[in-house]
Structure formats: C-alpha cells, structure tokens
Motif scaffolding. Structure first.
Motif, PDB file in Angstrom:
ATOM      1  N   ASN A 190       0.828  -1.197   0.000  1.00 10.69           N
ATOM      2  CA  ASN A 190       0.000   0.000   0.000  1.00 10.69           C
ATOM      3  C   ASN A 190       0.871   1.259   0.000  1.00 10.69           C
ATOM      4  O   ASN A 190       0.641   2.199  -0.776  1.00 10.69           O
ATOM      5  CB  ASN A 190      -0.919  -0.027   1.224  1.00 10.69           C
ATOM      6  CG  ASN A 190      -1.929   1.108   1.225  1.00 10.69           C
ATOM      7  OD1 ASN A 190      -2.382   1.537   0.170  1.00 10.69           O
ATOM      8  ND2 ASN A 190      -2.279   1.588   2.411  1.00 10.69           N
ATOM      9  N   TYR A 191       1.883   1.258   0.849  1.00  8.48           N
ATOM     10  CA  TYR A 191       2.774   2.416   0.972  1.00  8.48           C
ATOM     11  C   TYR A 191       3.569   2.665  -0.307  1.00  8.48           C
ATOM     12  O   TYR A 191       3.645   3.805  -0.791  1.00  8.48           O
ATOM     13  CB  TYR A 191       3.710   2.207   2.159  1.00  8.48           C
ATOM     14  CG  TYR A 191       4.880   3.150   2.208  1.00  8.48           C
ATOM     15  CD1 TYR A 191       4.698   4.524   2.260  1.00  8.48           C
ATOM     16  CD2 TYR A 191       6.184   2.665   2.213  1.00  8.48           C
ATOM     17  CE1 TYR A 191       5.786   5.395   2.317  1.00  8.48           C
ATOM     18  CE2 TYR A 191       7.274   3.517   2.266  1.00  8.48           C
ATOM     19  CZ  TYR A 191       7.068   4.891   2.316  1.00  8.48           C
ATOM     20  OH  TYR A 191       8.138   5.741   2.368  1.00  8.48           O
ATOM     21  N   LEU A 192       4.154   1.620  -0.878  1.00  9.82           N
ATOM     22  CA  LEU A 192       4.931   1.799  -2.104  1.00  9.82           C
ATOM     23  C   LEU A 192       4.061   2.356  -3.225  1.00  9.82           C
ATOM     24  O   LEU A 192       4.491   3.231  -3.999  1.00  9.82           O
ATOM     25  CB  LEU A 192       5.563   0.474  -2.523  1.00  9.82           C
ATOM     26  CG  LEU A 192       6.724  -0.025  -1.659  1.00  9.82           C
ATOM     27  CD1 LEU A 192       7.143  -1.429  -2.095  1.00  9.82           C
ATOM     28  CD2 LEU A 192       7.907   0.931  -1.750  1.00  9.82           C
ATOM     29  N   THR A 193       2.826   1.873  -3.319  1.00 10.85           N
ATOM     30  CA  THR A 193       1.905   2.383  -4.340  1.00 10.85           C
ATOM     31  C   THR A 193       1.667   3.875  -4.156  1.00 10.85           C
ATOM     32  O   THR A 193       1.768   4.672  -5.101  1.00 10.85           O
ATOM     33  CB  THR A 193       0.575   1.624  -4.275  1.00 10.85           C
ATOM     34  OG1 THR A 193       0.811   0.234  -4.511  1.00 10.85           O
ATOM     35  CG2 THR A 193      -0.418   2.167  -5.293  1.00 10.85           C
ATOM     36  N   GLN A 194       1.364   4.274  -2.943  1.00 10.89           N
ATOM     37  CA  GLN A 194       1.067   5.680  -2.678  1.00 10.89           C
ATOM     38  C   GLN A 194       2.314   6.555  -2.780  1.00 10.89           C
ATOM     39  O   GLN A 194       2.243   7.697  -3.245  1.00 10.89           O
ATOM     40  CB  GLN A 194       0.415   5.831  -1.308  1.00 10.89           C
ATOM     41  CG  GLN A 194      -0.952   5.167  -1.217  1.00 10.89           C
ATOM     42  CD  GLN A 194      -1.659   5.462   0.101  1.00 10.89           C
ATOM     43  OE1 GLN A 194      -1.433   6.493   0.731  1.00 10.89           O
ATOM     44  NE2 GLN A 194      -2.511   4.534   0.534  1.00 10.89           N
ATOM     45  N   PHE A 195       3.450   6.057  -2.359  1.00 12.06           N
ATOM     46  CA  PHE A 195       4.685   6.861  -2.412  1.00 12.06           C
ATOM     47  C   PHE A 195       5.090   7.132  -3.859  1.00 12.06           C
ATOM     48  O   PHE A 195       5.453   8.257  -4.211  1.00 12.06           O
ATOM     49  CB  PHE A 195       5.810   6.150  -1.665  1.00 12.06           C
ATOM     50  CG  PHE A 195       7.055   6.977  -1.518  1.00 12.06           C
ATOM     51  CD1 PHE A 195       7.163   7.913  -0.498  1.00 12.06           C
ATOM     52  CD2 PHE A 195       8.117   6.834  -2.401  1.00 12.06           C
ATOM     53  CE1 PHE A 195       8.301   8.699  -0.358  1.00 12.06           C
ATOM     54  CE2 PHE A 195       9.268   7.606  -2.272  1.00 12.06           C
ATOM     55  CZ  PHE A 195       9.358   8.542  -1.250  1.00 12.06           C
ATOM     56  N   LEU A 196       5.039   6.121  -4.702  1.00 12.38           N
ATOM     57  CA  LEU A 196       5.407   6.343  -6.101  1.00 12.38           C
ATOM     58  C   LEU A 196       4.393   7.233  -6.815  1.00 12.38           C
ATOM     59  O   LEU A 196       4.754   7.974  -7.747  1.00 12.38           O
ATOM     60  CB  LEU A 196       5.558   5.014  -6.832  1.00 12.38           C
ATOM     61  CG  LEU A 196       6.992   4.445  -6.847  1.00 12.38           C
ATOM     62  CD1 LEU A 196       7.480   4.091  -5.452  1.00 12.38           C
ATOM     63  CD2 LEU A 196       7.087   3.233  -7.779  1.00 12.38           C
ATOM     64  N   ASN A 197       3.137   7.179  -6.384  1.00 12.61           N
ATOM     65  CA  ASN A 197       2.107   8.025  -6.997  1.00 12.61           C
ATOM     66  C   ASN A 197       1.998   9.390  -6.317  1.00 12.61           C
ATOM     67  O   ASN A 197       1.151  10.204  -6.708  1.00 12.61           O
ATOM     68  CB  ASN A 197       0.750   7.325  -6.937  1.00 12.61           C
ATOM     69  CG  ASN A 197       0.608   6.266  -8.015  1.00 12.61           C
ATOM     70  OD1 ASN A 197       1.110   6.433  -9.132  1.00 12.61           O
ATOM     71  ND2 ASN A 197      -0.056   5.166  -7.688  1.00 12.61           N
ATOM     72  N   HIS A 198       2.842   9.668  -5.327  1.00 11.81           N
ATOM     73  CA  HIS A 198       2.813  10.971  -4.647  1.00 11.81           C
ATOM     74  C   HIS A 198       3.282  12.080  -5.590  1.00 11.81           C
ATOM     75  O   HIS A 198       4.309  11.943  -6.255  1.00 11.81           O
ATOM     76  CB  HIS A 198       3.699  10.931  -3.402  1.00 11.81           C
ATOM     77  CG  HIS A 198       3.930  12.285  -2.797  1.00 11.81           C
ATOM     78  ND1 HIS A 198       2.934  13.019  -2.215  1.00 11.81           N
ATOM     79  CD2 HIS A 198       5.070  13.041  -2.705  1.00 11.81           C
ATOM     80  CE1 HIS A 198       3.420  14.161  -1.777  1.00 11.81           C
ATOM     81  NE2 HIS A 198       4.719  14.206  -2.064  1.00 11.81           N
ATOM     82  N   ARG A 199       2.524  13.173  -5.646  1.00 10.48           N
ATOM     83  CA  ARG A 199       2.900  14.317  -6.476  1.00 10.48           C
ATOM     84  C   ARG A 199       3.644  15.338  -5.623  1.00 10.48           C
ATOM     85  O   ARG A 199       3.100  15.851  -4.644  1.00 10.48           O
ATOM     86  CB  ARG A 199       1.657  14.951  -7.114  1.00 10.48           C
ATOM     87  CG  ARG A 199       2.020  16.019  -8.168  1.00 10.48           C
ATOM     88  CD  ARG A 199       0.766  16.538  -8.857  1.00 10.48           C
ATOM     89  NE  ARG A 199       0.042  15.491  -9.574  1.00 10.48           N
ATOM     90  CZ  ARG A 199       0.354  15.067 -10.797  1.00 10.48           C
ATOM     91  NH1 ARG A 199       1.415  15.565 -11.417  1.00 10.48           N
ATOM     92  NH2 ARG A 199      -0.363  14.110 -11.368  1.00 10.48           N
ATOM     93  N   ASN A 200       4.882  15.609  -5.984  1.00  8.86           N
ATOM     94  CA  ASN A 200       5.696  16.578  -5.261  1.00  8.86           C
ATOM     95  C   ASN A 200       5.048  17.955  -5.338  1.00  8.86           C
ATOM     96  O   ASN A 200       4.788  18.474  -6.423  1.00  8.86           O
ATOM     97  CB  ASN A 200       7.109  16.621  -5.866  1.00  8.86           C
ATOM     98  CG  ASN A 200       8.070  17.492  -5.087  1.00  8.86           C
ATOM     99  OD1 ASN A 200       7.838  18.682  -4.865  1.00  8.86           O
ATOM    100  ND2 ASN A 200       9.194  16.905  -4.683  1.00  8.86           N
TER     101      ASN A 200
END
Length: 881
Positions: A190-200
């Motif tokens: 779950n975390y890896l999915t959200q971290f990679l999809n996080h918009r700076n």
C-alpha cells in the motif's frame, strides 16, 4: 548499518573537438591511456539498462557514473535537532545543498523514514516530513543532482535519542518480521503504491515520473533468514506493487545484508543490486590513527562469477571511513568501487551545517564542508575519481604512495590530490605543482600550494570566469577542539569556527602581482588591491581580476554552472572564549630539546602566547611561543630543563594585559604568587634506554581499539590479584539455535589495536637502542595462539608468536624474531565478505623507526573447554625496551 541507527548513477562523455584519430594520437603522445572525464548528468534524460547489464542514459547511451552523499534533514533526529536549535529546515536544506553543489556532488540517496510518513496500514501521510522531502528533492533538482530513494527504512526515528511518537507500520512490524507477516506485507504494498504516486508539491511531478529520481531501492538493509521462499515471495510482491503504478525505471535490492538467502535475491525480478562499505567498522568511540589505505585496497564481491549478478548494474548506497578524519579514504574507495563495477556511490551521511559543530547526528560519521574542510575536499576529489576511472578498471595493490591516472593519495604526506591541466585540487599543503598552470580553470583546497599561499584552515575555491578574472570563495577557519568521534552533545562543540582575516597570496598566470579584489557575497563590500601578489581577506566570495580588467559583467546574480557567483554559505563564528588545545606526550627524552605545539582558537594576532615550563620542584622558565599561524603556536623547551624527572607546563594567552592560563582557562599566570588552580600538563622525562609503553591497560582504554571479530569474541577490563588493570580478550561461546550467527572460522577471536607512532616520535634519537617487545600478560586455559604484530607507516606488518602461561608474567620477544607477514584489518571491515587480512611488501627485518601500530591477536581455540569460563587473554601492558 551495523548499529542502532539508519544506514543508508556522470552523464555524457566530455565532448572533444578532435577527431578520434587525433585523440588517439594525442594519448599516444602522452604515453598513457587516460580515462575520459564525464560532464554533468543530462538535465532530463531517464536511465535504462542495456543488454550487458550496464546502466545508461537515454539518448546519449553513455554509462551512468554518479557520486554523492546521503543527507537526512527532513527526518528523525536531524529534523528534531534543527527545531531544537531554532533553525528553519528550508533554510538549512538550501545551505547544505549549495555546499553539496560546491563539492561536485551529482548523486543523492536517502532511506525515507517510513515510520514518520505512514500509518500502520501503509497509508501516506501528508505531513511536514513529506513536505520537506518534496522541498529537498526540488532543491537537489535545481543543482542538477540525481536521486535514488529507498522508500522503506524499517528504522525507528530516535537515534541517538529515544524513539519519539511514530505512526508508521515499521513501529509495529520489526525488520526481521516485516517480510513474512501478511499484514506487514500488505502495508508495504500500500505504501509503495502511494509513495510512487505521490505528487511533489514543489515540482508538480509524480515521484515515479520524476526524471531526476533515476531509480528506487525497495528497502533498507533487510534482515532475512531461511527459508528462502519467504524472501522470494516478498520481493516479488514489492516489485509487482511498484510496477503496477506504471513505474518503469530500475528497481534495486540489497545483496549485502543477508548472505544466507542471497540465492533468492539473485534470482528475483529486481533490476540491480546494492551494497555498502564501512572499511573501519563503526562507532569506535575515538579517532582512528595509522595508515588506513590497506582497508580500501579492493572491494571483491563474492557474486562476481554469477551470471545473475554480472548481468545487472550495482550501486553503493552507503559508504564511509568511520571514525577517520584523514582526507585519504574517499578517493581510494571511489577507485575500488569503479574497479568492482559500481555506477553509483553515496557517502553516509553528510552532516547538516547547523548540527556539524557538535557532530551529534551520527557520532561515527563526520563530513561537512565548513567543519571538516580537508575531508570534504577529499570527497570532491573522490567524485572526480569515480567519474574518471573506467568501470571494472583494475589497479595494482596498494603501494606506499598511491598514484593513478591524475590522482595522488599519500599517507606519508597526509594529502589527496587531483592534478589535470584544467583542475588542481588538494586536501592540504602540498609541494606538487599544477601540470599546466596556463590551462587552469578550477582550484580547490586547504592549506598552501604553488597557486595559493594561505595560513587559514578553511577550504577555498578558485573558478576562472575569463582570462585574468577568477571567482574566489574562502571558508572560515575550522578548529578541532574535541574528538568528534567520542560521545557528542549539542551542548558541546567539537569543531570551532573562527572568522579570521588571513594573508593570501595568489600565483596564477595572467593575474599579476597587483590584482584587484571585489567582494561579491551579501554584506561584503571589500575593494582592495594586492601588493606583491598578496591581500588580506575575510571569509567570503570575491572577484579577483588582473589590473585593468573590467569585471562589471560579473555580478552576484551571474550564474556559474549550478551556482550564482554571489552565493556564500558559512557558519557564524563560534561564541566561545579563547581556547588552547593540546595533548601532552607520553614521554620525552632527557637531554634532547623538545618542541611543544598547541592549537590556539580565538586569540587575536596581537595577543601573546607563552609557555611556562617547570621541572618538578626545579627551575621554571617562561618561553614565548611562536605563532606559526593565527591558530597554532609552538615553543622549544631547552635541555637545561630536560634532565630525568617530570616536566610540568602551562600555556598562557595574554590579551590586553590580562593573562589566561591553560589547561583550564583560569585567570592569571602560574608564576603569580596567588595562582591557585592545580591543573597542568605533565610529561615524564626519561633517560636513554628507558622502556616505551605501546599499551598500558590502566591508562590507554580511550585510545585503543579492542573487541571481538565477526562475533568470535569480546573485550573487557579486569583486575588481577595484585589489583592491576588488564584488558581481557575473550572468545565467545559457540553459536546456538538455527539462526544464530556463525563466526568466521578463519577469523581470530578477539584483538587489541594500539597506535603508538606519536610516542615513538618523541624517542627518535633513542629508537635504535630498543631490542625487544616486553608483554605482561596471561592466557587462560584452552585459549588459542597469541600473535604480536607491529605495522609500519607503509602498512608492512611484522609478526611474532607469543607463548604464555596461565599466570601473569613478563614475556620478552626480541625484535629480531618478528618476520614480515600479514596484518589483520582491524576493526573488521563490513560487509563480512571483505578481506580480513592485508600484506604489504617491506624489508625482511623490521624497520622499527617506521613502526606505528601494535596489534595483539587472540586466535580462536580449536577445541574450547566446556563450561562457563571462556578462553581468554589478559594484557596488562606492552612495552618496547
């Protein structure tokens, strides 16, 4: 990392205007094949892995070769310490990233403290830590620094303090269970999915799409055990979660931490592998001395014959010369990394400017441009090594002085150097001359050279802007006042910053002896003209130009690469009274004048520095100390005070008619009738032939290294029947349990390492009179062989076996018994697959005058006795006599 805090690729080839044939002709004329230097990494190009397993830039198809640091300001202790000191984190990041740019850094890696930006289900939290990470990424991008992120750290956020309130999944799933607990695995997906999809929020880019984030390492230093199937499943699920986001760039995985399951990692769907290097161990509690270069002679990877390994790229996510200040290790580590095929290497960890005065973030690491200037310049040189040396290029084994390509690393001289026609970098005062002065474009260093004569201790940079016009940046003086690798505290500075005005002489072609100087940085309005090539400057940034040159086009806002000409970052002066830093010798020789040197911090040029020397209950002399520089002084004690006995002495700093005496910083002078403090330095004055201590258990605990090797033993201090203190080296019991670590059978059980080069130097006139090593020790029942090793400054080792009984006794070992052999690399390098021994060439007979390190090695017993008492070796003392 091996301790309780978090542990933990350049672009296009230089464009040549000559044709290939002319280049080859030119190289042949030089008589040597030069590796091509690399220009900065491309601004927007992504990376790919070719069919041979080499990481390359899209478009140019050139190999990636990037070198840099880890830096942790948005998280954990660093975040809290900045807040405690009232330092705004954005300002701190701006300042540190500027310094990284000045050091030629083009690579940044960070293991993200997931514990601070997630909840227990792995949901990403939009908090200050995540915002500051976004901000840091933006600042790195502006300086053209490429990034590798490790989203999962598995660490608490406390070290060196206690853990604070943590919300993430790593707070409930420890590292050793996070890969086989179903809920933990789900949280990480779950975390890896959200971290990679996080918009700076500063760049507007998704993490998975940012061209400057060139790769990801899944997790930091995972700890695995059998069965391998659990590891295989975990890695597959993590990779699948990352790829499901649409992320297509490389995914790397650690191959150094869990060798027992290496087959599962080698066979996994990851794109490459990561390693680390701590050649001098970690957390020794004091500065290590002696020749460190054998520790970094090579980096032999055990998987280099495995096609699963050789078909994929490899990165070094962390490396460090822990507890070593000498500016020698980084260039040689960079060379060894390239010889091993690495395309990325990032030091752990660069100290934030606001914290570096105390070195509290990671006690065993210390690197900052302002506070460790020579070591920082060695990192700049190491980056040049990493980009110039060809991948898999091999070199001969370590010699006394290491010279390769355009580089020189010399333990005897204490310097690292880069010397090309265009660049001249050096970590300390050097007699080397630039190869082609008229072609120079960049100079960086500390101390003095043929180009710069400078008495300050800070780093400086010269960048040519046009013929006869240079940008000159000079940092304030950095003065060590405590051992930075001992216990640290924000209340206790280990390095002091002083803004001295220093004499500076420049010798640059086309500059002349009457060049003009103009201040550029904010608040610097200096305008001056040199006389005989010399000016007096305070720290800052200046335009230096030959007489008559028009410099109006060069303003503070003019760009130079990734920086602006007027940018300048330096810490404020340390607000402390005058300090005198000095360590008394262990012995001095009777009848021989002795020069005593001290570091003086905070004294003005007009202040007097005096040495008050007294033979105990004998005559007292007041001797003016010579100010070698603004920060150093020395005086020679005459022979009439140096008859056998005890020399006591003080250093007095006289400012505006008032005396302050050291040690202690007391008002007055020891020659005053009412001077009451009893603090003083003292040193025994010994007659010719007196024994010289190499190790004394009762006095030297804080100055030596001792302990077990790869789990084979440990060290302690005990008292004998006579009450004398002894160092005890003890063998560990055999491992129990299926997952208990098994000590390396080829490694000794335990060791003592003691540096004595400074002690022998005070007895130089008497060195030829020593005939034997005298060891007072005993060996417990069943203990293994005991070896004495004496190591020279050129790393040649001389070995003698010692026979000991169960009673404390004095053993005499003639120096003629010592034979050329191998030294143990102690403290033990990490990872554990690295060499444990090193043998350098040397004369057949021990050259005692060049010896500087003692090792006492307790080998593992072949058949240890049963029972609670483990085999041991007790050492009270080791002397030369």
């Amino acid at each position: 990392m091996l301790y309780s805090f978090p542990a933990f690729l350049a672009g296009t080839w230089r464009r040549m205007s000559l044709t290939v044939s002319l280049v080859l002709a030119f190289l042949l004329t030089l008589g040597a094949s030069q590796a091509k230097a690399q220009s900065p990494p491309p601004a927007k190009a992504d990376v790919y892995i070719d069919k041979a397993g080499v990481l390359r830039w899209q478009g140019s198809k050139q190999e990636v070769a990037l070198f840099g640091v880890n830096y942790t300001a948005p998280f954990a202790y660093s975040y809290r310490a900045h807040q405690k000191l009232g330092v705004k984190l954005e300002q701190a990041i701006d300042q540190d990233v500027y310094h990284l740019s000045r050091l030629g850094i083009d690579a940044f890696r960070l293991h993200v403290w997931d514990v601070e930006i997630t909840d227990t289900l792995g949901n990403l939290l939009a908090n200050e830590h995540l915002r500051l990470l976004d901000y840091l990424i933006q600042q790195l991008k502006q300086r053209h620094i490429k990034i590798v992120l490790t989203p999962i750290a598995y660490w608490g956020n406390g070290y060196p303090e206690q853990d604070t309130l943590m919300t993430g999944f790593s707070s409930i799933y420890p590292k050793g269970r996070a890969y086989n607990n179903p809920r933990a695995i789900k949280a990480q997906e779950n975390y890896l999915t959200q971290f990679l999809n996080h918009r700076n929020q500063y760049t507007g880019q998704l993490n998975r799409e940012d061209p400057d984030i060139i790769a990801y390492e899944v997790c930091n230093e995972p700890h695995y055990r059998q069965p391998e199937s659990e590891v295989t499943t975990f890695i597959q699920r993590m990779v699948q979660a990352m790829r499901a986001t649409g992320y297509r760039k490389p995914i790397f995985y650690n191959l150094a931490e869990s060798p027992s399951v290496s087959n599962a990692i080698l066979s996994s769907p990851v794109d490459g592998f990561t390693f680390q290097w701590y050649p001098s161990g970690l957390v020794n509690g004091h500065t290590l001395r002696g020749n460190p270069l054998p520790y970094v002679n090579q980096y032999p990877i055990p998987y280099r014959q495995d096609s699963r390994f050789t078909s994929k790229p490899r990165l070094v996510y962390e490396f460090e010369s822990a507890d070593i200040l000498q500016p020698l290790m980084y260039p040689m580590m960079a060379r060894s990394f390239r010889a091993a095929g690495f395309q990325w290497a990032t030091q752990f960890a660069y100290d934030p400017l606001a914290l570096a005065y105390a070195n509290t973030e990671y006690q065993t690491h210390y690197l900052n441009l302002a506070y460790t200037p020579a070591k920082a310049i060695s990192l700049l040189i190491a980056g040049k090594v990493f980009r110039q040396v060809k991948r898999n290029q091999q070199f001969p084994a370590f010699p006394a002085d290491s010279v390769f390509n355009d580089f020189r690393v010399s333990y005897r001289a204490g310097v690292s150097e880069l010397n090309t026609p265009e660049e001249f970098f050096y970590t300390g005062t050097t007699t080397s001359k630039p190869r082609k002065p008229t072609a120079l474009r960049r100079v960086a260093g500390t101390g003095s050279s043929a180009v710069v004569r400078y008495e300050g201790t800070g780093a400086y940079f010269l960048d040519r802007l046009a013929p006869g016009i240079w940008r000159f940046e000079v940092m304030p003086d950095a003065i060590a006042v405590r051992d930075p690798f001992a216990t640290t505290s924000l209340r206790q500075p280990v390095t002091r910053i002083v803004w001295n005005t220093q004499r500076l002489r420049l010798t640059l072609p086309g500059l002349g002896n009457d060049f003009a100087v103009r201040g550029l940085n904010e608040g610097n309005s200096l305008q001056a003209q040199a006389a005989d090539g010399t000016v007096r400057l305070r720290p800052g940034v200046y335009v230096v130009a030959a007489r008559g040159k028009n410099t109006t086009a060069f303003t503070a806002q003019t760009t130079l690469g990734a920086i602006k000409l007027g940018e300048f970052v330096a810490p404020s002066p340390t607000q402390l009274p005058v300090q005198v830093i000095h360590t008394a010798p262990v012995q001095v020789q009777a009848g021989q004048p002795v020069t005593l040197r001290a570091t003086v911090a905070g004294a003005e040029a007009a202040d007097s520095v005096l040495l008050v020397a007294q033979h105990f209950y004998g005559q007292t002399r007041t001797l003016p100390m010579r100010r070698l520089t603004l920060t150093s002084a020395e005086a020679t004690v005459p022979t009439d005070l140096l008859y056998p006995g005890l020399l006591r002495y003080w250093v007095v700093v006289k400012h505006n008619g008032r005396n302050t005496t050291f040690p202690g910083s007391f008002a007055g002078s020891p020659r005053d009738w009412d001077y009451a403090p009893r603090e003083h330095w003292e040193v025994p004055i010994v007659a010719t032939g007196t024994a010289l201590p190499l190790f004394r258990a009762a006095q030297d605990q804080a100055q030596v290294e001792a302990g077990g090797i790869t789990g084979g033993g440990w060290a302690d201090y005990v008292t004998g029947n006579d009450g004398q203190l002894a160092l005890r080296l003890r063998q560990s019991p055999p491992p129990t349990g299926d997952n208990a670590p098994t000590p390396d059978p080829a490694a000794p059980a335990a060791f003592l390492r003691a540096y004595f080069g400074d002690r022998l130097a005070t007895r130089t006139p008497d060195a030829s009179n020593f005939r034997e090593v005298v060891m007072r020790a005993r060996r417990g029942a069943g203990a293994g062989r005991v070896r004495l090793v004496l190591i020279t400054r050129d790393a040649a080792a001389y070995v003698a076996d010692v026979e000991l009984s169960g009673e404390m006794q004095e053993i005499r070992v003639p120096l003629t018994v010592f034979r050329l052999g191998s030294q143990e690399l102690l403290p033990r390098p990490y990872p554990g697959f690295l060499p444990l021994t090193f043998q350098a060439p040397g004369p057949a007979a021990l050259p005692l005058a060049q010896a500087e390190v003692l090792q006492v090695v307790l080998d593992r017993a072949t058949a240890a006795p049963a029972g609670a008492e483990r085999p041991f070796l007790d050492i009270e003392s080791v002397y030369l006599r």
